[in-house]
Enzyme design. Sequence first.
Site, PDB file in Angstrom:
ATOM      1  N   LYS A   1       0.813  -1.188   0.110  1.00  0.00           N
ATOM      2  CA  LYS A   1       0.004   0.015   0.065  1.00  0.00           C
ATOM      3  C   LYS A   1       1.047   1.298  -0.135  1.00  0.00           C
ATOM      4  CE  LYS A   1      -3.912  -2.144   0.341  1.00  0.00           C
ATOM      5  NZ  LYS A   1      -3.651  -3.714   0.742  1.00  0.00           N
TER       6      LYS A   1
HETATM    7  C1  PLP Z   1      -4.438  -4.757   0.103  1.00  0.00           C
HETATM    8  C2  PLP Z   1      -3.650  -6.042   0.126  1.00  0.00           C
HETATM    9  C3  PLP Z   1      -3.805  -7.106  -0.660  1.00  0.00           C
HETATM   10  C4  PLP Z   1      -4.837  -6.914  -1.677  1.00  0.00           C
HETATM   11  O1  PLP Z   1      -4.901  -5.862  -2.513  1.00  0.00           O
HETATM   12  P1  PLP Z   1      -6.072  -5.274  -3.400  1.00  0.00           P
HETATM   13  O2  PLP Z   1      -5.460  -4.156  -4.472  1.00  0.00           O
HETATM   14  O3  PLP Z   1      -6.943  -4.851  -2.536  1.00  0.00           O
HETATM   15  O4  PLP Z   1      -6.531  -6.408  -4.642  1.00  0.00           O
HETATM   16  C5  PLP Z   1      -3.032  -8.281  -0.872  1.00  0.00           C
HETATM   17  N1  PLP Z   1      -2.073  -8.364   0.001  1.00  0.00           N
HETATM   18  C6  PLP Z   1      -1.594  -7.302   0.893  1.00  0.00           C
HETATM   19  C7  PLP Z   1      -0.431  -7.747   2.030  1.00  0.00           C
HETATM   20  C8  PLP Z   1      -2.582  -6.406   0.914  1.00  0.00           C
HETATM   21  O5  PLP Z   1      -2.270  -5.307   1.897  1.00  0.00           O
END
Ligand code: PLP
Length: 497
Positions: free
Chosen positions: A113
């Site tokens: 993120k």
């Molecule tokens: C948010 C997240 C995901 C999923 O990503 P999306 O964009 O919501 O599909 C997968 N792995 C981790 C560690 C995340 O923080």
Amino acid sequence: MLYNSTRNSELKVSAAQAITQGISVEGGLFVPEELPKLNDADFEQLIDKSYVERAIVILAKFLTDFSDVEIRYCAENAYTDKKFKSNHIAELSCLLDGTYMLELWHGPTCAFKDMALQILPYLLTTSAKKVAKGKKIVILVATSGDTGKAALEGFKDVPDTQILVFYPEDGVSAMQKRQMTTQEGKNVAVSAIEGNFDDAQTGVKQIFTDPKIVAKLAENNMMFSSANSINWGRLLPQIVYYISTYCELVKDEEIAMGDLVNVVVPTGNFGNILAAYYAKKMGVPIGKLICASNANNVLTDFIKTGTYNKIRDFHTTISPSMDILISSNLERLLYDLCGRDDKKITEWFRQLGETGRYTVDAHVMEKLSESFFAGCCDDEQTKETIKKIFDQYSYLCDTHTAVAVKVAQDYKQETGDDRKMIIVSTASPYKFAPSVLSAVAGQAAEDDYEQLDQLEELSKLEIPKALADLKDKEVRFTGSVKKENMEQVVLAMLGLA
Ligand SMILES: *Cc1c(COP(=O)(O)O)cnc(C)c1O
């Protein structure tokens, strides 16, 4: 370039407007009118650049209402080795079997993120200056664990912003919870809710679009925006790393320009994999997009059958950031696949709201199958995969990444497709230490910080400082609310209750 809403193709707003607003008034998501295409000369130019310089070129194609100086300011402040492990920003690791692990978690909060949420505050404040002069921007976030912390870290003490994060009380890991509840900064607040991620996300979307609350904010010179991947400013930076990674592989002579590679993404809200789809449409030679889910396999079923059905048990898994039954960004994909038919999208999502399901037509299904493959695995298989990869390659992956590794293996076996693969690695294994330890060592210490030491000894990977430092931080936010009461929490935080 202008942006439409997935539920109103007539609407045309600037990038700054789309990013500031977060979501369109009728509940649709903003999408660019047309994706820019990268030609051979573009790739040639990008291959020799650094991550940040590639980001500048790509962002400029979408943010045509930003000046070059503004784009450079945003990118250079976000993508530096002061915030990430190195100037590579998106790190690549190659396993012995030739699989590339795209490690997107070397930023300040140890999850992918950060790739978008380090730059979003710059994009948002730059946008707000253009379209919402003088207004305070109120960021509401629903998180399945990682977005919350990354958004708090990105927005803390950013002038003229205020941020409030809701997380599901029993739906995040101990480390994720501690990361959020100890957050520093004068403009931040965090609250647990009694419910799951979907409840948090639905609650936040309702508050955003509630005319009474929106008017109340406006009277007080404030407006809402979103740091969730419904915001275009979250998705756009994610397109960058797919383009950049392809260029990096060409530069390193791992592949030749034009070679198709498959991309495997551990998926929850469909943001990360949608960014890969957009990169493919822009001209990055990507073969299949492989969508990996945990036991919450609503997307696996959808991609295989064309029916989206959220009426099913919600599972709390060891990959909590993927514990999602309503994947918001799928709406953007379907809008593209159905030929930007806003009526159709509005109807499908009305059905989803009212009956919990919808079925796309055969034409959309055909296009979906052309680009996507989907698979899922349960917690047991996730743990087995962590152990197997560690034993075979001395490579330690977190619980989310392991889901992608497992589905990648299944895909190869099922289809015989042996193109090179990029597996997207979305979090540091230290963020999910108890599950990772129980997978590789069979047991984990009681204490959260002993677990980190235990994992370090085993893996010889350095403990991320941001996680080790949590030990001495004061817990600032202990509140928990019923999902019906989220609105009061928002108004109280803003002093408008
Ligand atoms: C948010 C997240 C995901 C999923 O990503 P999306 O964009 O919501 O599909 C997968 N792995 C981790 C560690 C995340 O923080």
